[in-house]
Design an enzyme around this catalytic site. Structure first.
Site, PDB file in Angstrom:
ATOM      1  N   ARG A  63       0.992  -1.455  -0.570  1.00 30.18           N
ATOM      2  CA  ARG A  63       0.113   0.681  -0.496  1.00 30.18           C
ATOM      3  C   ARG A  63       0.774   1.651   0.056  1.00 30.18           C
ATOM      4  NH1 ARG A  63      -5.003  -1.472   0.504  1.00 30.18           N
ATOM      5  NH2 ARG A  63      -5.411  -3.312   1.176  1.00 30.18           N
ATOM      6  N   HIS A  84       7.975   1.858 -10.141  1.00 27.96           N
ATOM      7  CA  HIS A  84       6.712   1.761 -10.071  1.00 27.96           C
ATOM      8  C   HIS A  84       5.462   1.478  -9.920  1.00 27.96           C
ATOM      9  CE1 HIS A  84       8.214   5.084  -7.950  1.00 27.96           C
ATOM     10  NE2 HIS A  84       6.373   5.709  -8.491  1.00 27.96           N
ATOM     11  N   MET A  85       4.455   0.684 -10.128  1.00 29.94           N
ATOM     12  CA  MET A  85       3.030   0.956 -10.470  1.00 29.94           C
ATOM     13  C   MET A  85       2.369   1.003  -9.749  1.00 29.94           C
ATOM     14  SD  MET A  85       1.320  -1.462 -13.981  1.00 29.94           S
ATOM     15  CE  MET A  85       1.055  -2.352 -12.774  1.00 29.94           C
TER      16      MET A  85
END
Ligand code: 5GP
Ligand code: ZN
Length: 113
Positions: free
Chosen positions: A28, A99-100
Site C-alpha cells: 500500500r 513502480h506502478m
C-alpha cells in the site's frame, strides 16, 4: 541499500505487503489518494522505465497480472481502476525505483495531463 522500495521488498522497512513472489511485490502507498492505492514494483531495482531492457519485459508484464490479482482482492475489478507509471521529472516521479500505481475505489478525474 538506500532505496526505500528495495528495503520494503527485502522486509527491512515497514510496508503493508499485499502480494509478493520471486519477481514482483505489491504494497500500500503510504499517502493514499483513493480508497485503494497500491504500488506494484519489480523486485529488481530499476530506476525507471528508462532503464529497462528486453530482459525485463517478462517481469514488467507480470506487474499487470499482479495488478489484476490485487484489484480482485480489493474488490475493485468491476468498478474499475487506474494504472500509472510515472517516469522522470515531468511526470513527477519522486521514488527512483520503477513502480506502478494501482488506484481505485472511487470515480477518478479525467483527462490526465
Ligand atoms: P511517484 O511520484 O514516484 O510515482 O510516487 C511515489 C509514491 O511512493 C508516492 O505515491 C508516495 O506516497 C509513495 N511513497 C513514498 N515513500 C513511501 C514509503 O516509504 N512507503 C510507501 N508505502 N509508499 C511510499
Ligand atoms: Zn530499489
Amino acid at each position: 541499500m538506500n532505496c526505500i522500495f528495495c528495503r520494503i521488498i527485502a522486509g527491512e522497512a515497514p510496508g503493508e505487503i499485499l502480494y509478493q513472489d520471486e519477481r514482483v511485490t505489491a504494497f500500500r502507498d503510504i499517502h493514499p489518494v483513493a480508497p485503494t492505492h497500491v504500488l506494484i514494483v519489480p523486485n529488481k531495482h530499476l530506476a525507471s522505465v528508462n532503464e529497462m531492457t528486453g530482459e525485463d519485459e517478462t517481469t514488467l508484464g507480470h506487474l499487470l497480472t499482479v495488478a489484476r490479482l490485487v484489484a480482485e482482492q480489493e474488490e475493485i475489478q468491476a468498478s474499475g481502476y487506474r494504472l500509472i507509471i510515472n517516469t522522470g521529472p515531468h511526470a513527477g516521479q519522486v521514488i527512483h525505483h520503477l513502480h506502478m500505481h494501482l488506484i481505485g475505489g472511487q470515480r477518478m478525474r479525467y483527462p490526465m495531463g
